[in-house]
Design a protein around this motif. Structure first.
Motif, PDB file in Angstrom:
ATOM      1  N   UNK A  50      46.537  97.786  59.934  1.00  0.00           N
ATOM      2  CA  UNK A  50      47.104  96.449  59.893  1.00  0.00           C
ATOM      3  C   UNK A  50      46.283  95.611  60.865  1.00  0.00           C
ATOM      4  N   UNK A  51      45.954  94.391  60.467  1.00  0.00           N
ATOM      5  CA  UNK A  51      45.160  93.511  61.317  1.00  0.00           C
ATOM      6  C   UNK A  51      45.930  92.219  61.514  1.00  0.00           C
ATOM      7  N   UNK A  52      46.122  91.862  62.769  1.00  0.00           N
ATOM      8  CA  UNK A  52      46.867  90.642  63.070  1.00  0.00           C
ATOM      9  C   UNK A  52      45.948  89.679  63.807  1.00  0.00           C
ATOM     10  N   UNK A  53      45.715  88.513  63.203  1.00  0.00           N
ATOM     11  CA  UNK A  53      44.948  87.465  63.872  1.00  0.00           C
ATOM     12  C   UNK A  53      45.947  86.627  64.648  1.00  0.00           C
ATOM     13  N   UNK A  54      45.657  86.402  65.916  1.00  0.00           N
ATOM     14  CA  UNK A  54      46.600  85.661  66.755  1.00  0.00           C
ATOM     15  C   UNK A  54      45.863  84.697  67.663  1.00  0.00           C
ATOM     16  N   UNK A  66      45.996  97.628  64.335  1.00  0.00           N
ATOM     17  CA  UNK A  66      47.052  98.644  64.403  1.00  0.00           C
ATOM     18  C   UNK A  66      46.811  99.668  63.313  1.00  0.00           C
ATOM     19  N   UNK A  67      47.356 100.863  63.495  1.00  0.00           N
ATOM     20  CA  UNK A  67      47.281 101.816  62.386  1.00  0.00           C
ATOM     21  C   UNK A  67      48.408 101.500  61.396  1.00  0.00           C
ATOM     22  N   UNK A  68      48.519 102.277  60.326  1.00  0.00           N
ATOM     23  CA  UNK A  68      49.498 101.970  59.280  1.00  0.00           C
ATOM     24  C   UNK A  68      50.936 102.151  59.762  1.00  0.00           C
ATOM     25  N   UNK A  69      51.114 102.846  60.900  1.00  0.00           N
ATOM     26  CA  UNK A  69      52.462 103.001  61.471  1.00  0.00           C
ATOM     27  C   UNK A  69      52.721 101.975  62.566  1.00  0.00           C
ATOM     28  N   UNK A  70      51.871 100.958  62.636  1.00  0.00           N
ATOM     29  CA  UNK A  70      52.002  99.888  63.628  1.00  0.00           C
ATOM     30  C   UNK A  70      51.821 100.380  65.063  1.00  0.00           C
ATOM     31  N   UNK A  71      51.002 101.407  65.219  1.00  0.00           N
ATOM     32  CA  UNK A  71      50.620 101.803  66.575  1.00  0.00           C
ATOM     33  C   UNK A  71      49.382 100.995  66.941  1.00  0.00           C
ATOM     34  N   UNK A  72      49.435 100.301  68.078  1.00  0.00           N
ATOM     35  CA  UNK A  72      48.323  99.453  68.487  1.00  0.00           C
ATOM     36  C   UNK A  72      47.090 100.289  68.755  1.00  0.00           C
ATOM     37  N   UNK A  73      45.936  99.853  68.246  1.00  0.00           N
ATOM     38  CA  UNK A  73      44.682 100.587  68.454  1.00  0.00           C
ATOM     39  C   UNK A  73      43.772  99.841  69.420  1.00  0.00           C
ATOM     40  N   UNK A  74      43.438  98.625  69.054  1.00  0.00           N
ATOM     41  CA  UNK A  74      42.585  97.850  69.961  1.00  0.00           C
ATOM     42  C   UNK A  74      42.596  96.376  69.583  1.00  0.00           C
TER      43      UNK A  74
END
Ligand SMILES: [Zn+2]
Length: 141
Positions: A50-54, A66-74
């Motif tokens: 998952x990619x969130x632009x903010x 984030x990974x597919x389980x919404x664990x933050x990666x970087x």
């Protein structure tokens, strides 16, 4: 550098162009540069992420991965990409880092259909690639 198109919010992620899944505005954290609240601009997804632009209220933007389980990666770098390519939408400091005053004046004049010195525009055009490399903005004049 990853880029997001200002209007369509299409994300250029590596070699891929991703349509936004959502343009919802949510509070998604705090800016690492100024501590202001980060609001989401768009959500994108791939098979793996998952990619969130903010963006924060001071105009800093970030791409949160984030990974597919919404664990933050970087958090990754992100540039806003303006599709129109007009120079009036580009911050003056950015232009001045690459172009001379005369080149900026004549690029604007050419864009607005006013008389300009061709030589200045030729010189400026030779630097478009450098400008795009530095700021992720494509100029089309
Ligand atoms: Zn900030």
């Amino acid at each position: 550098m990853n880029r997001i198109e200002e209007k369509s919010r299409v994300l250029h992620f590596g070699e891929r162009k991703l349509e936004p899944v959502s343009k919802e505005q949510n509070m998604v954290g705090f800016c690492s540069r100024c501590d202001a609240e980060l609001l989401s601009l768009a959500y994108h997804s791939t098979e793996n992420f998952w990619l969130v632009c903010a963006a924060c209220s001071n105009g800093h933007i970030v791409l949160m991965q984030y990974d597919r389980q919404w664990k933050w990666l970087e958090d990754c770098g992100l540039e806003v990409f303006r599709e129109d390519g007009g120079i009036s939408s580009i911050a003056k400091e950015k232009l001045e880092a690459v172009f001379t005053q005369a080149e900026i004046r004549d690029m604007a004049a050419c864009q607005n259909g006013q008389p300009y010195t061709r030589q200045n525009l030729y010189r400026a055009r030779a630097k478009y690639e450098k400008f795009e490399r530095l700021f992720g903005i494509k100029i089309k004049i």
